[in-house]
Design an enzyme around this catalytic site. Structure first.
Site, PDB file in Angstrom:
ATOM      1  N   LYS A  79     -34.183 -17.321  -1.036  1.00 19.45           N
ATOM      2  CA  LYS A  79     -33.604 -16.099  -0.728  1.00 19.45           C
ATOM      3  C   LYS A  79     -32.126 -16.265  -0.012  1.00 19.45           C
ATOM      4  O   LYS A  79     -31.491 -15.407  -0.151  1.00 19.45           O
ATOM      5  CB  LYS A  79     -34.415 -15.352   0.278  1.00 19.45           C
ATOM      6  CG  LYS A  79     -35.685 -14.686  -0.891  1.00 19.45           C
ATOM      7  CD  LYS A  79     -36.832 -14.039   0.005  1.00 19.45           C
ATOM      8  CE  LYS A  79     -37.924 -13.475  -1.019  1.00 19.45           C
ATOM      9  NZ  LYS A  79     -39.194 -13.473  -0.416  1.00 19.45           N
TER      10      LYS A  79
ATOM     11  N   GLY B 206     -51.676 -11.177  -3.985  1.00 18.34           N
ATOM     12  CA  GLY B 206     -50.537 -11.461  -5.173  1.00 18.34           C
ATOM     13  C   GLY B 206     -49.356 -11.380  -4.318  1.00 18.34           C
ATOM     14  O   GLY B 206     -48.284 -11.477  -5.092  1.00 18.34           O
TER      15      GLY B 206
ATOM     16  N   LYS C 166     -35.682 -15.119  -7.624  1.00 14.50           N
ATOM     17  CA  LYS C 166     -34.555 -15.434  -6.828  1.00 14.50           C
ATOM     18  C   LYS C 166     -34.055 -16.721  -7.369  1.00 14.50           C
ATOM     19  O   LYS C 166     -32.717 -17.012  -7.087  1.00 14.50           O
ATOM     20  CB  LYS C 166     -34.885 -15.288  -5.337  1.00 14.50           C
ATOM     21  CG  LYS C 166     -35.990 -16.359  -4.908  1.00 14.50           C
ATOM     22  CD  LYS C 166     -36.945 -15.917  -4.240  1.00 14.50           C
ATOM     23  CE  LYS C 166     -38.057 -15.120  -4.757  1.00 14.50           C
ATOM     24  NZ  LYS C 166     -39.344 -15.093  -4.056  1.00 14.50           N
TER      25      LYS C 166
HETATM   26  N1  LIG Z   1     -45.508 -11.479  -5.900  1.00 13.57           N
HETATM   27  C1  LIG Z   1     -44.607 -10.838  -5.040  1.00 13.57           C
HETATM   28  O1  LIG Z   1     -44.909 -10.152  -4.046  1.00 13.57           O
HETATM   29  C2  LIG Z   1     -43.274 -11.052  -5.379  1.00 13.57           C
HETATM   30  C3  LIG Z   1     -41.820 -10.354  -4.696  1.00 13.57           C
HETATM   31  C4  LIG Z   1     -40.742 -10.497  -5.055  1.00 13.57           C
HETATM   32  C5  LIG Z   1     -40.582 -11.324  -5.995  1.00 13.57           C
HETATM   33  N2  LIG Z   1     -41.284 -12.129  -6.481  1.00 13.57           N
HETATM   34  C6  LIG Z   1     -41.034 -12.973  -7.431  1.00 13.57           C
HETATM   35  O2  LIG Z   1     -41.400 -12.539  -8.767  1.00 13.57           O
HETATM   36  C7  LIG Z   1     -41.598 -13.467  -9.778  1.00 13.57           C
HETATM   37  C8  LIG Z   1     -42.989 -13.406 -10.242  1.00 13.57           C
HETATM   38  O3  LIG Z   1     -43.988 -13.197  -9.396  1.00 13.57           O
HETATM   39  P1  LIG Z   1     -45.649 -12.936  -9.657  1.00 13.57           P
HETATM   40  O4  LIG Z   1     -46.299 -12.813  -8.273  1.00 13.57           O
HETATM   41  O5  LIG Z   1     -45.607 -11.949 -10.390  1.00 13.57           O
HETATM   42  O6  LIG Z   1     -46.122 -14.337 -10.003  1.00 13.57           O
HETATM   43  P2  LIG Z   1     -47.166 -14.707 -10.972  1.00 13.57           P
HETATM   44  O7  LIG Z   1     -48.492 -13.676 -10.668  1.00 13.57           O
HETATM   45  O8  LIG Z   1     -47.710 -16.042 -11.059  1.00 13.57           O
HETATM   46  O9  LIG Z   1     -46.861 -14.418 -12.531  1.00 13.57           O
HETATM   47  C9  LIG Z   1     -46.145 -15.102 -13.183  1.00 13.57           C
HETATM   48  C10 LIG Z   1     -45.751 -14.897 -14.607  1.00 13.57           C
HETATM   49  O10 LIG Z   1     -45.138 -15.747 -15.471  1.00 13.57           O
HETATM   50  C11 LIG Z   1     -45.890 -16.128 -16.451  1.00 13.57           C
HETATM   51  N3  LIG Z   1     -45.227 -17.433 -16.776  1.00 13.57           N
HETATM   52  C12 LIG Z   1     -45.203 -18.700 -16.123  1.00 13.57           C
HETATM   53  N4  LIG Z   1     -44.668 -19.680 -16.873  1.00 13.57           N
HETATM   54  C13 LIG Z   1     -43.944 -18.978 -17.919  1.00 13.57           C
HETATM   55  C14 LIG Z   1     -42.970 -19.478 -19.120  1.00 13.57           C
HETATM   56  N5  LIG Z   1     -42.728 -20.717 -19.126  1.00 13.57           N
HETATM   57  N6  LIG Z   1     -42.810 -18.517 -19.903  1.00 13.57           N
HETATM   58  C15 LIG Z   1     -43.123 -17.148 -19.953  1.00 13.57           C
HETATM   59  N7  LIG Z   1     -43.887 -16.558 -18.932  1.00 13.57           N
HETATM   60  C16 LIG Z   1     -44.297 -17.731 -18.027  1.00 13.57           C
HETATM   61  C17 LIG Z   1     -47.371 -16.432 -16.197  1.00 13.57           C
HETATM   62  O11 LIG Z   1     -48.053 -16.471 -17.310  1.00 13.57           O
HETATM   63  P3  LIG Z   1     -49.299 -17.075 -17.110  1.00 13.57           P
HETATM   64  O12 LIG Z   1     -50.180 -16.351 -16.071  1.00 13.57           O
HETATM   65  O13 LIG Z   1     -50.078 -16.985 -18.527  1.00 13.57           O
HETATM   66  O14 LIG Z   1     -49.249 -18.479 -16.802  1.00 13.57           O
HETATM   67  C18 LIG Z   1     -47.407 -15.076 -15.426  1.00 13.57           C
HETATM   68  O15 LIG Z   1     -47.520 -13.994 -16.123  1.00 13.57           O
HETATM   69  C19 LIG Z   1     -41.641 -14.773  -9.014  1.00 13.57           C
HETATM   70  O16 LIG Z   1     -40.539 -15.454  -9.336  1.00 13.57           O
HETATM   71  C20 LIG Z   1     -41.507 -14.663  -7.421  1.00 13.57           C
HETATM   72  O17 LIG Z   1     -40.705 -15.197  -6.697  1.00 13.57           O
HETATM   73  C21 LIG Z   1     -42.694 -11.978  -6.324  1.00 13.57           C
END
Ligand SMILES: NC(=O)c1ccc[n+]([C@@H]2O[C@H](COP(=O)([O-])OP(=O)(O)OC[C@H]3O[C@@H](n4cnc5c(N)ncnc54)[C@H](OP(=O)(O)O)[C@@H]3O)[C@@H](O)[C@H]2O)c1
Length: 354
Positions: A235, A217, A136
């Protein structure tokens, strides 16, 4: 139609997405003539991989979950080391008869600057590549710029997963309610804090409830963003920008989180027949849009008060239809991953209709 995908960010959402895409591969093919192929993945600490002929996405997810580096899958011939480098490689002219190309951006939320997500999205849209994101931050901070860039390059910028997981909010207004104006909204849009408040109602404790959301997660990489209301503020800003052309950022949202909300206060509200919920809202009363996030004590019959656990809801105030409540009783990673799929179907439809 085939869409080749570069995933920038491969965490909980990115990995759930590749598994969901494999699970519903046949449906997408049969019902939408859509084939998805992952050709690139960039992470922060687990390396970058690109293969023009397609990566083994399930294998890549297993590699990351073992804490190993993706670089061994790389067939780019260059030592790619960042999301922007992956996008530049992905943007090179495809072979004749190539597929459509989409960058899927799921790096962590940065509520101050939306970095590096904005850099990734600018690089992709600037190269005329469609972008789908669940992040977001860019919509909350740079909506007008990215919308205009996408329009100038004839590319799509879609973000259904950024708010309320898989429930269509942006699609609902864009596709289904033409001509309707949103004049305000109020909603419960953060699953982690709603789960904590529900656990407190049931006699539980704050920290174990937060730990459950981290385990699932669902909590942000920095859970302070959930607890202090920043995720809900982002949001609210994203919704206000897209639905009301507010031109605000998360810093403009008046914000109180749930850190100061004790179990005793939550249970006292229940004893009065009420519920405390973290409510994000926005309204425009002639002047600029005013948005805020704060814990509110609601009567039990309020459509936001009935939400338990990871349920989310948004009540939209509109000029033509009055109030519309959209409720998601079960949110989570699969729903967010599904939102990415719905945006990809939209990209494919737009390309087919060109
Ligand atoms: N989780 C949910 O339920 C949910 C729901 C709606 C929206 N979202 C949104 O979706 C996004 C991802 O959420 P998530 O839960 O998947 O987060 P996450 O588990 O923390 O994963 C983040 C990913 O981004 C990578 N990353 C970090 N810095 C980076 C960079 N500079 N360049 C490229 N990749 C990079 C991380 O790699 P490494 O692990 O190797 O550092 C990891 O693969 C967030 O913006 C979140 O707000 C999440």
């Amino acid at each position: 139609m085939r869409l080749d995908l570069a995933l920038v960010g491969f965490g909980h959402v990115g990995r759930r997405f590749v598994r969901l895409a494999a699970e519903i591969e046949n449906r997408l093919q049969a019902e939408h003539d859509l084939t998805l192929r992952i050709v690139g993945i960039a992470t922060g600490r687990h390396g970058v991989a690109f293969d023009d002929h397609g990566l083994d996405a399930a294998g890549a997810a297993a590699i990351v979950e073992r804490g190993e580096a993706l670089s061994r899958l790389d067939r780019s011939g260059a030592q790619l080391s960042s999301g922007v480098e992956l996008i530049e490689r992905f943007a090179r002219p495809p072979r004749a008869g190539g597929a459509g190309r989409v960058v899927i951006e799921t790096t962590p939320l940065d509520v101050q600057r939306a970095r590096p997500a904005i850099d990734h999205i600018r690089a992709a849209l600037g190269a005329g590549i469609d972008v789908v994101t669940a992040n977001k931050g860019p919509v909350a901070i740079a909506w007008r710029e990215l919308r205009d860039l996408a329009a100038a390059r004839d590319a799509s910028f879609l973000f259904e997963g950024a708010v309320m997981d898989g429930i269509p909010i942006f699609n609902l207004l864009r596709e289904t309610l033409p001509g309707v104006r949103v004049t305000g909204f109020r909603g419960v849009v953060n699953s982690t804090t709603n789960h904590i408040l529900t656990m407190l109602e049931d006699g539980g404790e704050f920290e174990p409830a937060l730990a459950e959301m981290q385990q699932a997660g669902v909590a942000e990489a920095d859970p302070g963003l959930d607890v202090d209301g920043w995720d809900a503020a982002a949001k609210a800003a994203a919704l206000a920008n897209v639905l009301m052309d507010a031109g605000i950022t998360p810093a403009d949202v008046e914000r109180t989180g749930i850190r100061g909300v004790s179990g005793d206060r939550v249970r006292a509200a229940v004893a009065r027949g009420h519920r405390i919920r973290l409510v994000a809202s926005a309204a425009r009363d002639r002047g600029p849009v005013a948005a805020r996030v704060r814990p509110e004590e609601l009567p039990a019959g309020d459509p936001l008060a009935i939400l338990r656990g990871m349920a989310n809801a948004l009540v939209l105030r509109t000029d033509l239809l009055g109030e519309i409540a959209v409720t998601q009783l079960a949110g989570g990673l699969t729903q967010t991953a599904y939102a990415l799929v719905t945006d990809l179907v939209t990209v494919a439809r737009r390309r087919q209709s060109r």
